[in-house]
Design a protein around this motif. Structure first.
Motif, mmCIF file in Angstrom:
data_model
loop_
_atom_site.group_PDB
_atom_site.id
_atom_site.type_symbol
_atom_site.label_atom_id
_atom_site.label_comp_id
_atom_site.label_asym_id
_atom_site.label_seq_id
_atom_site.Cartn_x
_atom_site.Cartn_y
_atom_site.Cartn_z
ATOM 1 N N ILE A 105 -33.295 -26.081 -4.717
ATOM 2 C CA ILE A 105 -34.718 -25.731 -4.743
ATOM 3 C C ILE A 105 -34.864 -24.273 -4.347
ATOM 4 C CG2 ILE A 105 -35.116 -26.552 -2.366
ATOM 5 C CD1 ILE A 105 -37.936 -27.428 -3.320
ATOM 6 N N GLY A 106 -35.759 -23.593 -5.017
ATOM 7 C CA GLY A 106 -35.997 -22.188 -4.713
ATOM 8 C C GLY A 106 -37.119 -21.645 -5.565
ATOM 9 N N THR A 107 -37.409 -20.366 -5.418
ATOM 10 C CA THR A 107 -38.405 -19.737 -6.276
ATOM 11 C C THR A 107 -37.873 -19.698 -7.710
ATOM 12 O OG1 THR A 107 -37.528 -17.505 -5.948
ATOM 13 C CG2 THR A 107 -39.166 -18.290 -4.349
ATOM 14 N N ALA A 108 -38.775 -19.454 -8.646
ATOM 15 C CA ALA A 108 -38.353 -19.380 -10.038
ATOM 16 C C ALA A 108 -37.298 -18.300 -10.239
ATOM 17 C CB ALA A 108 -39.572 -19.104 -10.933
ATOM 18 N N HIS A 166 -34.511 -20.554 -0.613
ATOM 19 C CA HIS A 166 -33.541 -21.078 -1.568
ATOM 20 C C HIS A 166 -32.520 -21.959 -0.849
ATOM 21 C CE1 HIS A 166 -30.571 -19.991 -5.093
ATOM 22 N NE2 HIS A 166 -30.910 -21.271 -5.079
ATOM 23 N N TYR A 167 -32.355 -23.208 -1.335
ATOM 24 C CA TYR A 167 -31.421 -24.152 -0.746
ATOM 25 C C TYR A 167 -30.646 -24.839 -1.872
ATOM 26 C CZ TYR A 167 -34.251 -23.611 3.474
ATOM 27 O OH TYR A 167 -34.925 -23.089 4.552
ATOM 28 N N ALA A 168 -29.382 -25.144 -1.616
ATOM 29 C CA ALA A 168 -28.553 -25.826 -2.618
ATOM 30 C C ALA A 168 -27.585 -26.779 -1.923
ATOM 31 C CB ALA A 168 -27.791 -24.815 -3.468
ATOM 32 N N ALA A 169 -27.452 -27.984 -2.472
ATOM 33 C CA ALA A 169 -26.549 -28.992 -1.911
ATOM 34 C C ALA A 169 -25.246 -28.983 -2.696
ATOM 35 C CB ALA A 169 -27.199 -30.373 -1.960
ATOM 36 N N THR A 170 -24.361 -28.049 -2.363
ATOM 37 C CA THR A 170 -23.078 -27.955 -3.057
ATOM 38 C C THR A 170 -22.019 -27.366 -2.133
ATOM 39 O OG1 THR A 170 -21.886 -26.889 -4.877
ATOM 40 C CG2 THR A 170 -23.843 -25.746 -4.041
ATOM 41 N N GLU A 210 -35.103 -17.241 -8.081
ATOM 42 C CA GLU A 210 -33.823 -17.662 -7.498
ATOM 43 C C GLU A 210 -33.110 -18.683 -8.365
ATOM 44 O OE1 GLU A 210 -34.978 -16.971 -2.786
ATOM 45 O OE2 GLU A 210 -35.568 -18.813 -3.813
ATOM 46 N N ILE A 211 -33.851 -19.639 -8.903
ATOM 47 C CA ILE A 211 -33.230 -20.691 -9.711
ATOM 48 C C ILE A 211 -32.740 -20.142 -11.049
ATOM 49 C CG2 ILE A 211 -33.608 -22.885 -10.891
ATOM 50 C CD1 ILE A 211 -33.388 -23.088 -7.836
ATOM 51 N N TYR A 212 -33.498 -19.240 -11.642
ATOM 52 C CA TYR A 212 -33.120 -18.730 -12.960
ATOM 53 C C TYR A 212 -32.127 -17.572 -12.889
ATOM 54 C CZ TYR A 212 -36.429 -21.673 -15.427
ATOM 55 O OH TYR A 212 -37.075 -22.766 -15.955
ATOM 56 N N TYR A 213 -32.205 -16.749 -11.849
ATOM 57 C CA TYR A 213 -31.351 -15.568 -11.787
ATOM 58 C C TYR A 213 -30.191 -15.695 -10.801
ATOM 59 C CZ TYR A 213 -35.299 -13.440 -14.218
ATOM 60 O OH TYR A 213 -36.296 -13.153 -15.117
ATOM 61 N N ASP A 214 -30.271 -16.664 -9.882
ATOM 62 C CA ASP A 214 -29.193 -16.833 -8.903
ATOM 63 C C ASP A 214 -28.941 -18.313 -8.635
ATOM 64 O OD1 ASP A 214 -27.250 -16.203 -7.002
ATOM 65 O OD2 ASP A 214 -28.709 -16.020 -5.358
ATOM 66 N N PRO A 215 -28.680 -19.116 -9.675
ATOM 67 C CA PRO A 215 -28.444 -20.550 -9.475
ATOM 68 C C PRO A 215 -27.145 -20.777 -8.717
ATOM 69 C CG PRO A 215 -27.906 -19.939 -11.719
ATOM 70 C CD PRO A 215 -28.493 -18.714 -11.084
ATOM 71 N N ARG A 216 -27.145 -21.762 -7.819
ATOM 72 C CA ARG A 216 -25.963 -22.019 -7.003
ATOM 73 C C ARG A 216 -25.320 -23.381 -7.240
ATOM 74 N NH1 ARG A 216 -25.007 -18.276 -2.948
ATOM 75 N NH2 ARG A 216 -26.122 -16.369 -3.469
ATOM 76 N N HIS A 217 -26.079 -24.362 -7.693
ATOM 77 C CA HIS A 217 -25.493 -25.690 -7.895
ATOM 78 C C HIS A 217 -24.933 -25.797 -9.314
ATOM 79 C CE1 HIS A 217 -24.948 -30.044 -8.010
ATOM 80 N NE2 HIS A 217 -25.147 -30.052 -6.702
ATOM 81 N N PRO A 218 -23.725 -26.366 -9.478
ATOM 82 C CA PRO A 218 -23.144 -26.504 -10.828
ATOM 83 C C PRO A 218 -24.041 -27.254 -11.808
ATOM 84 C CG PRO A 218 -21.485 -26.930 -9.166
ATOM 85 C CD PRO A 218 -22.784 -26.803 -8.429
#
Length: 342
Positions: free
Chosen positions: A236-239, A312-316, A241-249
């Motif tokens: 979950i993150g701002t638009a 921005h948070y990611a479960a990975t 962050e999710i589109y330009y810096d995605p962290r989860h596979p």
């Protein structure tokens, strides 16, 4: 900023003849006043079950296994149907995928709006009609006074979806849940409805939770994006962050599947395999079986939510244990047209 909706450690299950389906698993989520939060993921990941459970519209086989729902600061976890009726429409409303399944085909659209108004507000019928016409104008219908007396089959798909929006907005709710409202529409009408949702948010201040599997559509309207997989929010993150810096596979895979990123004459990427059965969810990261970058720990232990930034948070496990050659399969650049901030 005030939370319109807040879920704490929230889980929902369905009792079926085959066993318990864990549709929503341990979700923590907050929706701020006036924001558009988009929830994305493949079919069956729990998006619709999550939102319908907030409205208490799930069948009797569904039950809240754990956690709390706070709506406008009020704990509604144990609310019964009579209590929920007082909240629906004037606090929270929902727009469903197919307008023909929502609108009564035998009743003029204007009367369907006034029925909701008269039920919840002390108004004369003339006042309710005036408010209904005003709401039809808000959702962008031309000549709303004439549309008021039309039955749904006289209207196009886009017009019907605008009427469904009008029904949902007539009581000025604080929160609007939109469950894939553009799925049955062509691309041009879809864009109009997406822009309309942003316009309505800007004019009324309503918070919107927009459910979709289409990251291209989400890019047009989202303030924040929550990526959902196998009943859990995995990022979950701002638009931006999710589109330009995605962290989860899984987020990488969804973005890689966008047709806009396919090479001319090449093959469109598709995620291999299928989501796991939620009758018996995997012990570790639910995406591990489909993840070409999976580590050994992904099969043994479920990753917690790691903080990437303040928003921005990611479960990975790959967040801290990425090998140098593991990079997101795509790199979204500014100006690609996939993300448009209004």
């Amino acid at each position: 900023m005030k939370h319109v909706l807040k879920l704490e450690h929230y889980s929902v299950s369905f009792d079926t003849p085959q066993g318990e389906v864990q549709a929503v698993r341990g979700i923590d989520l907050a929706v701020e006043q006036g924001e558009i939060l988009c929830i994305v993921g493949e079919s069956g990941c729990g998006k619709t079950a999550l939102c319908q459970s907030v409205m208490k519209l799930l069948p009797r086989s569904a039950k809240i296994k754990s956690g709390k729902i706070f709506l406008a600061g009020e704990d509604i976890t144990d609310y019964r149907e009579k209590q929920m009726r007082a909240l629906r429409e004037n606090v929270v409303s929902m727009v469903f995928q197919d307008p023909m399944m929502t609108l009564n085909p035998t009743i003029p659209v204007g009367r369907q709006i006034t029925e909701a108004i008269l039920k919840h507000k002390k108004m004369r019928r003339e006042e309710a009609k005036a408010l209904a016409i005003q709401t039809l104008a808000l959702v962008g219908l031309d000549d709303p006074a004439a549309r008021f007396d039309m039955q749904p089959h006289f209207l196009s798909g886009g017009m019907r979806q605008r009427c469904v929006l009008a029904v949902a907005l007539a009581m000025s709710p604080s929160l609007l849940l939109a469950d894939e409202p553009t799925t049955a529409l062509d691309v041009t009408v879809e864009t109009q409805i997406l822009d309309l949702l942003v316009k309505i948010r800007d004019e009324t201040g309503v918070s919107i939770v927009f459910i979709s599997h289409d990251l291209g559509a989400v890019a047009r309207i989202a303030d924040r994006v929550a990526v959902m997989y196998a009943g859990k929010i995995v990022e979950i993150g701002t638009a931006e962050e999710i589109y330009y810096d995605p962290r989860h596979p899984y987020t990488w895979a969804l973005l890689s599947s966008l047709p806009a990123l396919a090479q001319p004459g090449g093959t469109l990427y598709s995620i291999p395999g299928a989501p796991p059965s939620l009758l018996d969810p995997p012990r570790g990261d639910a995406f591990a079986e489909r993840n070409p970058y999976a580590l050994a720990i992904d099969y043994e232990e479920m990753p917690p939510m790691f903080q990437v930034s303040d928003t921005h948070y990611a479960a990975t496990w790959l967040l801290d244990q990425r090998a140098p050659d593991i990079k997101p399969p795509i790199s979204l650049k500014a100006g690609s047209g996939l993300w448009k901030k209004n």
